[in-house]
Motif scaffolding. Structure first.
Motif, PDB file in Angstrom:
ATOM      1  N   THR A   2       0.956  -1.307   0.217  1.00  0.00           N
ATOM      2  CA  THR A   2       0.165  -0.143  -0.070  1.00  0.00           C
ATOM      3  C   THR A   2       1.034   0.523   0.212  1.00  0.00           C
ATOM      4  N   ALA A   3       0.797   1.885  -1.201  1.00  0.00           N
ATOM      5  CA  ALA A   3       1.697   2.807  -1.316  1.00  0.00           C
ATOM      6  C   ALA A   3       0.838   4.289  -2.333  1.00  0.00           C
ATOM      7  N   ILE A   4       1.608   5.496  -2.718  1.00  0.00           N
ATOM      8  CA  ILE A   4       1.011   6.311  -3.883  1.00  0.00           C
ATOM      9  C   ILE A   4       2.302   5.087  -4.526  1.00  0.00           C
ATOM     10  N   TYR A   5       2.058   5.222  -5.449  1.00  0.00           N
ATOM     11  CA  TYR A   5       3.036   4.662  -7.111  1.00  0.00           C
ATOM     12  C   TYR A   5       3.389   6.048  -7.943  1.00  0.00           C
ATOM     13  N   TYR A   6       4.573   6.141  -8.029  1.00  0.00           N
ATOM     14  CA  TYR A   6       4.971   7.336  -9.255  1.00  0.00           C
ATOM     15  C   TYR A   6       5.659   6.996  -9.808  1.00  0.00           C
ATOM     16  N   CYS A   7       5.782   7.382 -10.819  1.00  0.00           N
ATOM     17  CA  CYS A   7       6.656   7.271 -12.145  1.00  0.00           C
ATOM     18  C   CYS A   7       7.624   8.330 -12.620  1.00  0.00           C
ATOM     19  N   ALA A   8       8.506   7.809 -12.529  1.00  0.00           N
ATOM     20  CA  ALA A   8      10.514   8.845 -13.106  1.00  0.00           C
ATOM     21  C   ALA A   8      10.652   8.524 -14.573  1.00  0.00           C
ATOM     22  N   ALA A   9      11.453   9.083 -14.620  1.00  0.00           N
ATOM     23  CA  ALA A   9      12.307   9.425 -15.996  1.00  0.00           C
ATOM     24  C   ALA A   9      13.473   9.763 -15.988  1.00  0.00           C
ATOM     25  N   ALA A  10      14.695   9.015 -16.451  1.00  0.00           N
ATOM     26  CA  ALA A  10      15.792   9.595 -16.499  1.00  0.00           C
ATOM     27  C   ALA A  10      16.323   9.900 -18.204  1.00  0.00           C
ATOM     28  N   PRO A  11      16.981  10.754 -18.220  1.00  0.00           N
ATOM     29  CA  PRO A  11      16.946  10.865 -19.896  1.00  0.00           C
ATOM     30  C   PRO A  11      18.747  10.170 -20.272  1.00  0.00           C
ATOM     31  N   TRP A  12      19.021   9.617 -21.318  1.00  0.00           N
ATOM     32  CA  TRP A  12      20.465   9.302 -21.403  1.00  0.00           C
ATOM     33  C   TRP A  12      21.354   8.863 -20.133  1.00  0.00           C
ATOM     34  N   VAL A  13      21.109   8.678 -19.460  1.00  0.00           N
ATOM     35  CA  VAL A  13      21.607   7.843 -18.260  1.00  0.00           C
ATOM     36  C   VAL A  13      20.793   6.334 -18.760  1.00  0.00           C
ATOM     37  N   GLU A  14      21.677   4.873 -17.773  1.00  0.00           N
ATOM     38  CA  GLU A  14      21.525   3.596 -17.430  1.00  0.00           C
ATOM     39  C   GLU A  14      21.178   3.980 -15.650  1.00  0.00           C
ATOM     40  N   ALA A  15      20.169   4.495 -15.087  1.00  0.00           N
ATOM     41  CA  ALA A  15      19.255   4.332 -13.977  1.00  0.00           C
ATOM     42  C   ALA A  15      18.845   3.256 -13.177  1.00  0.00           C
ATOM     43  N   GLY A  16      19.328   3.158 -11.906  1.00  0.00           N
ATOM     44  CA  GLY A  16      18.781   1.917 -10.813  1.00  0.00           C
ATOM     45  C   GLY A  16      17.090   2.528 -10.548  1.00  0.00           C
ATOM     46  N   LEU A  17      17.869   2.500  -9.051  1.00  0.00           N
ATOM     47  CA  LEU A  17      16.418   2.515  -7.935  1.00  0.00           C
ATOM     48  C   LEU A  17      16.364   3.569  -7.470  1.00  0.00           C
ATOM     49  N   ALA A  18      17.450   4.524  -7.271  1.00  0.00           N
ATOM     50  CA  ALA A  18      17.860   5.862  -6.340  1.00  0.00           C
ATOM     51  C   ALA A  18      17.012   7.153  -7.532  1.00  0.00           C
ATOM     52  N   ARG A  19      16.518   7.799  -6.243  1.00  0.00           N
ATOM     53  CA  ARG A  19      15.242   8.812  -6.559  1.00  0.00           C
ATOM     54  C   ARG A  19      16.216   9.584  -7.148  1.00  0.00           C
ATOM     55  N   SER A  20      17.564   9.444  -6.800  1.00  0.00           N
ATOM     56  CA  SER A  20      17.905  11.163  -7.169  1.00  0.00           C
ATOM     57  C   SER A  20      18.884  11.116  -8.389  1.00  0.00           C
ATOM     58  N   GLU A  21      18.512  10.051  -9.138  1.00  0.00           N
ATOM     59  CA  GLU A  21      19.106  10.164 -10.672  1.00  0.00           C
ATOM     60  C   GLU A  21      17.715  10.347 -11.111  1.00  0.00           C
ATOM     61  N   TYR A  22      16.997  10.473 -11.429  1.00  0.00           N
ATOM     62  CA  TYR A  22      15.677  10.780 -11.859  1.00  0.00           C
ATOM     63  C   TYR A  22      15.328  11.972 -11.959  1.00  0.00           C
ATOM     64  N   THR A  23      14.666  12.337 -13.072  1.00  0.00           N
ATOM     65  CA  THR A  23      14.676  14.351 -13.016  1.00  0.00           C
ATOM     66  C   THR A  23      13.392  14.541 -13.468  1.00  0.00           C
ATOM     67  N   TYR A  24      12.227  13.265 -13.903  1.00  0.00           N
ATOM     68  CA  TYR A  24      10.863  13.919 -14.036  1.00  0.00           C
ATOM     69  C   TYR A  24      10.246  13.121 -13.277  1.00  0.00           C
ATOM     70  N   TRP A  25       9.106  13.528 -12.313  1.00  0.00           N
ATOM     71  CA  TRP A  25       7.931  12.876 -11.774  1.00  0.00           C
ATOM     72  C   TRP A  25       6.466  12.661 -12.315  1.00  0.00           C
ATOM     73  N   GLY A  26       5.856  11.997 -12.179  1.00  0.00           N
ATOM     74  CA  GLY A  26       4.661  12.131 -12.140  1.00  0.00           C
ATOM     75  C   GLY A  26       3.295  12.487 -10.790  1.00  0.00           C
ATOM     76  N   GLN A  27       2.602  12.651 -11.109  1.00  0.00           N
ATOM     77  CA  GLN A  27       1.753  12.941 -10.012  1.00  0.00           C
ATOM     78  C   GLN A  27       1.556  11.759  -8.529  1.00  0.00           C
ATOM     79  N   GLY A  28       1.634  10.401  -9.120  1.00  0.00           N
ATOM     80  CA  GLY A  28       0.778   9.583  -8.206  1.00  0.00           C
ATOM     81  C   GLY A  28      -0.530   8.836  -8.605  1.00  0.00           C
ATOM     82  N   THR A  29       0.018   7.560  -8.726  1.00  0.00           N
ATOM     83  CA  THR A  29      -1.669   7.233  -7.835  1.00  0.00           C
ATOM     84  C   THR A  29      -1.101   6.549  -6.822  1.00  0.00           C
ATOM     85  N   GLN A  30      -3.099   6.033  -6.235  1.00  0.00           N
ATOM     86  CA  GLN A  30      -2.449   5.475  -4.680  1.00  0.00           C
ATOM     87  C   GLN A  30      -3.165   3.908  -5.363  1.00  0.00           C
ATOM     88  N   VAL A  31      -2.104   3.432  -4.469  1.00  0.00           N
ATOM     89  CA  VAL A  31      -2.175   1.270  -4.424  1.00  0.00           C
ATOM     90  C   VAL A  31      -2.651   1.555  -2.899  1.00  0.00           C
TER      91      VAL A  31
END
Length: 127
Positions: free
Chosen positions: A94-123
């Motif tokens: 149970t949480a709010i789930y967010y989509c995130a995007a990072a251009p030009w990088v091989e990013a993993g699961l660290a929040r700091s790697e991502y530039t763009y974020w959605g508003q989230g959807t509740q699960v």
């Protein structure tokens, strides 16, 4: 302006399934969606936002230990859409789930790697 819009959240009983989608728009023509790392994060009340699953331009995917074997991330680059199939859901998902995007990088699961974020959807998963 890059926009990420999530959908598919809702309420389900433990053991059930949900499928999330994230549609991306406003991308620069210079950076096709194919060259974006995409990820799902979640944030439960009173907790830090955590990485759930990521999909890199190389095709490599990564998952948090807590969701391995239950969640599957996928993407359709021609539709600029990211998905998260969630099976065998638990109340602790149970949480709010967010989509995130990072251009030009091989990013993993660290929040700091991502530039763009959605508003989230509740699960919400009930026991």
């Amino acid at each position: 302006q890059v926009q990420l819009v999530e959908s598919g959240g809702g309420s389900v009983q433990a053991g059930g399934s949900l499928s999330l989608s994230c549609v991306v728009s406003g991308l620069s023509a210079a950076i096709p969606f194919t060259f974006y790392s995409m990820a799902w994060f979640r944030q439960a009340p009173g907790k830090e936002r955590e990485g759930v699953a990521s999909s890199r331009p190389s095709g490599i995917t990564a998952y948090a230990e807590s969701v391995k074997g239950r969640f599957t991330i996928s993407r359709e680059d021609d539709k600029k859409t990211l998905y998260l199939q969630m099976d065998s859901l638990k109340p602790e998902d149970t949480a709010i789930y967010y989509c995130a995007a990072a251009p030009w990088v091989e990013a993993g699961l660290a929040r700091s790697e991502y530039t763009y974020w959605g508003q989230g959807t509740q699960v919400t998963v009930s026991s």
